[in-house]
Design a protein around this motif. Structure first.
Motif, PDB file in Angstrom:
ATOM      1  N   THR A 187      47.796  38.636  34.618  1.00 30.69           N
ATOM      2  CA  THR A 187      47.066  39.347  33.571  1.00 30.69           C
ATOM      3  C   THR A 187      45.774  39.900  34.154  1.00 30.69           C
ATOM      4  O   THR A 187      44.960  39.141  34.694  1.00 30.69           O
ATOM      5  CB  THR A 187      46.732  38.416  32.403  1.00 30.69           C
ATOM      6  OG1 THR A 187      47.934  37.870  31.855  1.00 30.69           O
ATOM      7  CG2 THR A 187      46.000  39.190  31.298  1.00 30.69           C
ATOM      8  N   SER A 229      42.189  41.873  33.526  1.00 31.79           N
ATOM      9  CA  SER A 229      41.228  42.081  32.439  1.00 31.79           C
ATOM     10  C   SER A 229      39.888  42.478  33.040  1.00 31.79           C
ATOM     11  O   SER A 229      39.665  42.337  34.248  1.00 31.79           O
ATOM     12  CB  SER A 229      41.079  40.825  31.580  1.00 31.79           C
ATOM     13  OG  SER A 229      40.592  39.745  32.343  1.00 31.79           O
ATOM     14  N   ARG A 230      39.019  42.948  32.186  1.00 29.03           N
ATOM     15  CA  ARG A 230      37.700  43.358  32.657  1.00 29.03           C
ATOM     16  C   ARG A 230      36.656  42.902  31.651  1.00 29.03           C
ATOM     17  O   ARG A 230      36.914  42.880  30.460  1.00 29.03           O
ATOM     18  CB  ARG A 230      37.637  44.875  32.847  1.00 29.03           C
ATOM     19  CG  ARG A 230      37.775  45.652  31.545  1.00 29.03           C
ATOM     20  CD  ARG A 230      38.242  47.076  31.766  1.00 29.03           C
ATOM     21  NE  ARG A 230      37.392  47.827  32.660  1.00 29.03           N
ATOM     22  CZ  ARG A 230      37.783  48.932  33.291  1.00 29.03           C
ATOM     23  NH1 ARG A 230      39.015  49.379  33.125  1.00 29.03           N
ATOM     24  NH2 ARG A 230      36.967  49.573  34.085  1.00 29.03           N
ATOM     25  N   ASP A 231      35.509  42.519  32.154  1.00 28.00           N
ATOM     26  CA  ASP A 231      34.370  42.191  31.313  1.00 28.00           C
ATOM     27  C   ASP A 231      33.304  43.231  31.622  1.00 28.00           C
ATOM     28  O   ASP A 231      32.622  43.137  32.644  1.00 28.00           O
ATOM     29  CB  ASP A 231      33.873  40.771  31.622  1.00 28.00           C
ATOM     30  CG  ASP A 231      32.739  40.342  30.705  1.00 28.00           C
ATOM     31  OD1 ASP A 231      31.995  41.225  30.209  1.00 28.00           O
ATOM     32  OD2 ASP A 231      32.591  39.144  30.502  1.00 28.00           O
ATOM     33  N   GLY A 237      40.923  49.588  28.555  1.00 23.87           N
ATOM     34  CA  GLY A 237      41.392  48.207  28.565  1.00 23.87           C
ATOM     35  C   GLY A 237      42.889  48.038  28.631  1.00 23.87           C
ATOM     36  O   GLY A 237      43.388  46.910  28.723  1.00 23.87           O
ATOM     37  N   TYR A 244      39.008  40.815  36.493  1.00 23.84           N
ATOM     38  CA  TYR A 244      39.710  39.557  36.697  1.00 23.84           C
ATOM     39  C   TYR A 244      41.206  39.786  36.905  1.00 23.84           C
ATOM     40  O   TYR A 244      41.770  40.784  36.457  1.00 23.84           O
ATOM     41  CB  TYR A 244      39.541  38.647  35.478  1.00 23.84           C
ATOM     42  CG  TYR A 244      38.123  38.242  35.207  1.00 23.84           C
ATOM     43  CD1 TYR A 244      37.381  38.861  34.199  1.00 23.84           C
ATOM     44  CD2 TYR A 244      37.509  37.234  35.947  1.00 23.84           C
ATOM     45  CE1 TYR A 244      36.071  38.483  33.931  1.00 23.84           C
ATOM     46  CE2 TYR A 244      36.201  36.858  35.692  1.00 23.84           C
ATOM     47  CZ  TYR A 244      35.488  37.489  34.687  1.00 23.84           C
ATOM     48  OH  TYR A 244      34.194  37.121  34.437  1.00 23.84           O
ATOM     49  N   ILE A 258      44.089  48.566  35.313  1.00 20.13           N
ATOM     50  CA  ILE A 258      43.599  48.581  33.939  1.00 20.13           C
ATOM     51  C   ILE A 258      42.760  49.827  33.732  1.00 20.13           C
ATOM     52  O   ILE A 258      41.893  50.166  34.537  1.00 20.13           O
ATOM     53  CB  ILE A 258      42.803  47.291  33.628  1.00 20.13           C
ATOM     54  CG1 ILE A 258      42.399  47.241  32.158  1.00 20.13           C
ATOM     55  CG2 ILE A 258      41.607  47.120  34.557  1.00 20.13           C
ATOM     56  CD1 ILE A 258      41.883  45.866  31.727  1.00 20.13           C
ATOM     57  N   PRO A 280      46.391  47.661  30.200  1.00 23.89           N
ATOM     58  CA  PRO A 280      46.822  47.245  31.528  1.00 23.89           C
ATOM     59  C   PRO A 280      48.221  47.747  31.876  1.00 23.89           C
ATOM     60  O   PRO A 280      49.013  48.109  31.002  1.00 23.89           O
ATOM     61  CB  PRO A 280      46.835  45.725  31.394  1.00 23.89           C
ATOM     62  CG  PRO A 280      47.282  45.509  29.976  1.00 23.89           C
ATOM     63  CD  PRO A 280      46.770  46.668  29.183  1.00 23.89           C
TER      64      PRO A 280
END
Length: 122
Positions: A67, A69-71, A54, A78, A50, A56
């Protein structure tokens, strides 16, 4: 530098797991990040990555099932894994792309933090 993956476990084929990667400092927020995996007897391979914006990208063999993802607020990366297959079993690692280097000169090597084991039963 610290990278720590968690969330692995034993799951039946078709099941789901969500992996998390906690990293020191602003590594997750400021870098192009990826999830890698290494199955017994095989080379480590990149599974998904990613970009900082954001967006991917996925390897074909996980596309549609995983999937990434990032926070950025909590600095966590994640990997949601659905429809797991026995061939997904491996130790999963998170890292920067390209992987973080540690050491100097001839002793320089890729840094791999703690991985998390995913086992998928058929």
């Amino acid at each position: 530098v610290q990278l720590q993956a968690s969330g692995g476990g034993l799951v039946q084929a078709g099941g789901s797991l969500r992996l998390s990667c906690a990293a020191s400092g602003d590594i997750v927020r400021n870098n192009h990040m990826g999830w890698y995996r290494q199955a017994p007897g095989k080379q480590r391979e990149l599974v998904a990555h990613i970009f900082t914006d954001g967006s991917p990208n996925y390897r074909d063999f996980v596309k549609g099932r995983f999937t990434i993802s990032r926070d950025n607020a909590s600095k966590v990366l994640y990997l949601q894994m659905n429809s797991l297959k026995p061939e997904d079993a491996a130790v999963y690692y998170c890292n920067v792309i390209p992987p973080i280097k540690i050491g100097k000169g001839w002793g320089q090597r890729d840094y791999w933090g703690q991985g998390t084991l995913v086992t998928v039963s058929s």
